[in-house]
Design a protein around this motif. Structure first.
Motif, PDB file in Angstrom:
ATOM      1  N   UNK A   1       1.154   1.516 -10.626  1.00 45.69           N
ATOM      2  CA  UNK A   1       1.256   1.267  -9.188  1.00 45.69           C
ATOM      3  C   UNK A   1       0.708  -0.104  -8.805  1.00 45.69           C
ATOM      4  N   UNK A   2      -0.183  -0.639  -9.636  1.00 45.35           N
ATOM      5  CA  UNK A   2      -0.778  -1.940  -9.341  1.00 45.35           C
ATOM      6  C   UNK A   2       0.101  -3.073  -9.857  1.00 45.35           C
ATOM      7  N   UNK A   3       0.433  -3.032 -11.149  1.00 40.53           N
ATOM      8  CA  UNK A   3       1.142  -4.198 -11.704  1.00 40.53           C
ATOM      9  C   UNK A   3       2.600  -4.267 -11.273  1.00 40.53           C
TER      10      UNK A   3
ATOM     11  N   UNK B  58     -14.223  -4.379 -11.433  1.00 41.69           N
ATOM     12  CA  UNK B  58     -13.417  -3.213 -11.072  1.00 41.69           C
ATOM     13  C   UNK B  58     -11.948  -3.605 -10.873  1.00 41.69           C
ATOM     14  N   UNK B  59     -11.732  -4.694 -10.170  1.00 42.69           N
ATOM     15  CA  UNK B  59     -10.370  -5.138  -9.890  1.00 42.69           C
ATOM     16  C   UNK B  59      -9.628  -5.472 -11.178  1.00 42.69           C
ATOM     17  N   UNK B  60     -10.345  -6.026 -12.148  1.00 44.82           N
ATOM     18  CA  UNK B  60      -9.697  -6.382 -13.413  1.00 44.82           C
ATOM     19  C   UNK B  60      -9.327  -5.155 -14.236  1.00 44.82           C
ATOM     20  N   UNK B  61     -10.045  -4.040 -14.027  1.00 45.65           N
ATOM     21  CA  UNK B  61      -9.808  -2.853 -14.851  1.00 45.65           C
ATOM     22  C   UNK B  61      -8.648  -1.998 -14.359  1.00 45.65           C
ATOM     23  N   UNK B  62      -8.182  -2.206 -13.141  1.00 41.85           N
ATOM     24  CA  UNK B  62      -7.146  -1.317 -12.595  1.00 41.85           C
ATOM     25  C   UNK B  62      -5.735  -1.859 -12.782  1.00 41.85           C
ATOM     26  N   UNK B  63      -5.597  -3.050 -13.367  1.00 44.64           N
ATOM     27  CA  UNK B  63      -4.271  -3.652 -13.472  1.00 44.64           C
ATOM     28  C   UNK B  63      -3.360  -2.974 -14.483  1.00 44.64           C
ATOM     29  N   UNK B  64      -3.920  -2.055 -15.271  1.00 49.58           N
ATOM     30  CA  UNK B  64      -3.050  -1.330 -16.194  1.00 49.58           C
ATOM     31  C   UNK B  64      -2.344  -0.164 -15.508  1.00 49.58           C
ATOM     32  N   UNK B  65      -2.696   0.127 -14.259  1.00 47.37           N
ATOM     33  CA  UNK B  65      -2.011   1.188 -13.521  1.00 47.37           C
ATOM     34  C   UNK B  65      -0.631   0.693 -13.102  1.00 47.37           C
TER      35      UNK B  65
ATOM     36  N   UNK C 297       0.833  -1.200   0.000  1.00 47.69           N
ATOM     37  CA  UNK C 297       0.000   0.000   0.000  1.00 47.69           C
ATOM     38  C   UNK C 297       0.872   1.256   0.000  1.00 47.69           C
ATOM     39  N   UNK C 298       1.942   1.238   0.792  1.00 47.80           N
ATOM     40  CA  UNK C 298       2.848   2.385   0.831  1.00 47.80           C
ATOM     41  C   UNK C 298       3.566   2.545  -0.502  1.00 47.80           C
ATOM     42  N   UNK C 299       4.025   1.453  -1.045  1.00 47.52           N
ATOM     43  CA  UNK C 299       4.730   1.473  -2.330  1.00 47.52           C
ATOM     44  C   UNK C 299       3.817   2.007  -3.429  1.00 47.52           C
ATOM     45  N   UNK C 300       2.565   1.531  -3.455  1.00 45.22           N
ATOM     46  CA  UNK C 300       1.603   2.025  -4.433  1.00 45.22           C
ATOM     47  C   UNK C 300       1.361   3.515  -4.258  1.00 45.22           C
ATOM     48  N   UNK C 301       1.229   3.939  -3.015  1.00 49.96           N
ATOM     49  CA  UNK C 301       1.016   5.359  -2.731  1.00 49.96           C
ATOM     50  C   UNK C 301       2.187   6.190  -3.225  1.00 49.96           C
ATOM     51  N   UNK C 302       3.393   5.717  -2.989  1.00 47.92           N
ATOM     52  CA  UNK C 302       4.578   6.444  -3.444  1.00 47.92           C
ATOM     53  C   UNK C 302       4.567   6.598  -4.960  1.00 47.92           C
ATOM     54  N   UNK C 303       4.191   5.539  -5.678  1.00 46.85           N
ATOM     55  CA  UNK C 303       4.129   5.617  -7.142  1.00 46.85           C
ATOM     56  C   UNK C 303       3.055   6.608  -7.577  1.00 46.85           C
ATOM     57  N   UNK C 304       1.883   6.517  -6.974  1.00 41.50           N
ATOM     58  CA  UNK C 304       0.790   7.419  -7.335  1.00 41.50           C
ATOM     59  C   UNK C 304       1.146   8.876  -7.047  1.00 41.50           C
ATOM     60  N   UNK C 305       1.976   9.104  -6.031  1.00 41.75           N
ATOM     61  CA  UNK C 305       2.388  10.470  -5.678  1.00 41.75           C
ATOM     62  C   UNK C 305       3.631  10.928  -6.442  1.00 41.75           C
ATOM     63  N   UNK C 306       4.195  10.029  -7.267  1.00 46.52           N
ATOM     64  CA  UNK C 306       5.398  10.374  -8.014  1.00 46.52           C
ATOM     65  C   UNK C 306       6.638  10.443  -7.152  1.00 46.52           C
TER      66      UNK C 306
END
Length: 201
Positions: free
Chosen positions: A193-195, A184-191, A14-23
């Motif tokens: 921060x997710x993959x 919904x879960x299947x549609x976010x894997x192109x982000x 979750x922290x790692x994803x947040x860091x990516x989303x925040x740049x």
């Protein structure tokens, strides 16, 4: 900044994803850490011996994931993952709590089933956690259609929870009766921060 993490920890994810989303992911020195080992240098940073833990350039350490995520969100000037005020802030914090609660219950099941001797496992405790997970997933199934296209701290946390359910399978097939949540879960894997942060042994 130094982030203590492991590839199997959904809270660290979750922290790692947040860091990516925040740049900010390029600002993190990622340190793989076995929290169960309670290594001396780690417990001086986090006396709870839990990951994630974020050590700032000043030497101060922040924990756990909700605190670290909100701190990272304070460091950038873009769209905030934690709304500053109003109804949306409380909605996102509650959704984060629901996702974290699914994770807490999932990890409790895994510890009970894999780390406790078989003759000492408490089946009623496992059943309680399983019911809590499924009940929470049913709530998410009803709410996911109202999230729109936003990917704030609530959906980030839910992503980590669903990813962990796929990874460790504490409750089997969660998608069967929850088609909206599964879609919904299947549609976010192109982000990215997710993959890029998917759990792995």
């Amino acid at each position: 900044m130094k982030l203590r993490y492991s590839h199997t920890s959904p809270y660290a994810r979750k922290v790692w994803m947040t860091a990516i989303e925040c740049g900010l992911d390029d600002k993190l020195d990622m340190i793989k850490t076995n929290a169960w080992a309670s290594e001396a240098d780690f417990i001086t940073e986090n006396p709870l011996s839990k990951i994630p833990a974020l050590t700032l350039d000043s030497g101060e350490t922040l924990f756990d994931s909700p605190v670290i995520c909100e701190y990272l969100d304070s460091l950038h000037s873009g769209h905030k993952l934690f709304p500053e005020a109003g109804h949306e802030r409380w909605r996102q914090l509650t959704l984060q709590a629901l996702g974290d609660g699914i994770l807490d219950a999932s990890v409790a099941i895994r510890v009970e089933q894999t780390m406790r001797p078989e003759d000492k496992r408490w089946s009623n405790w496992i059943d309680r956690q399983t019911v809590a997970i499924n009940r929470s997933l049913d709530v998410l199934e009803k709410e996911v259609g109202h999230w729109g296209g936003v990917f704030l701290i609530g959906p980030i946390t839910v992503t980590c929870a669903l990813g962990y359910l796929d990874f460790r399978k504490p409750v089997g097939d969660w998608r069967g009766t929850r088609p909206h949540l599964a879609h919904w879960f299947s549609t976010i894997h192109n982000r990215r921060s997710v993959h890029e942060t998917e759990p792995q042994e």
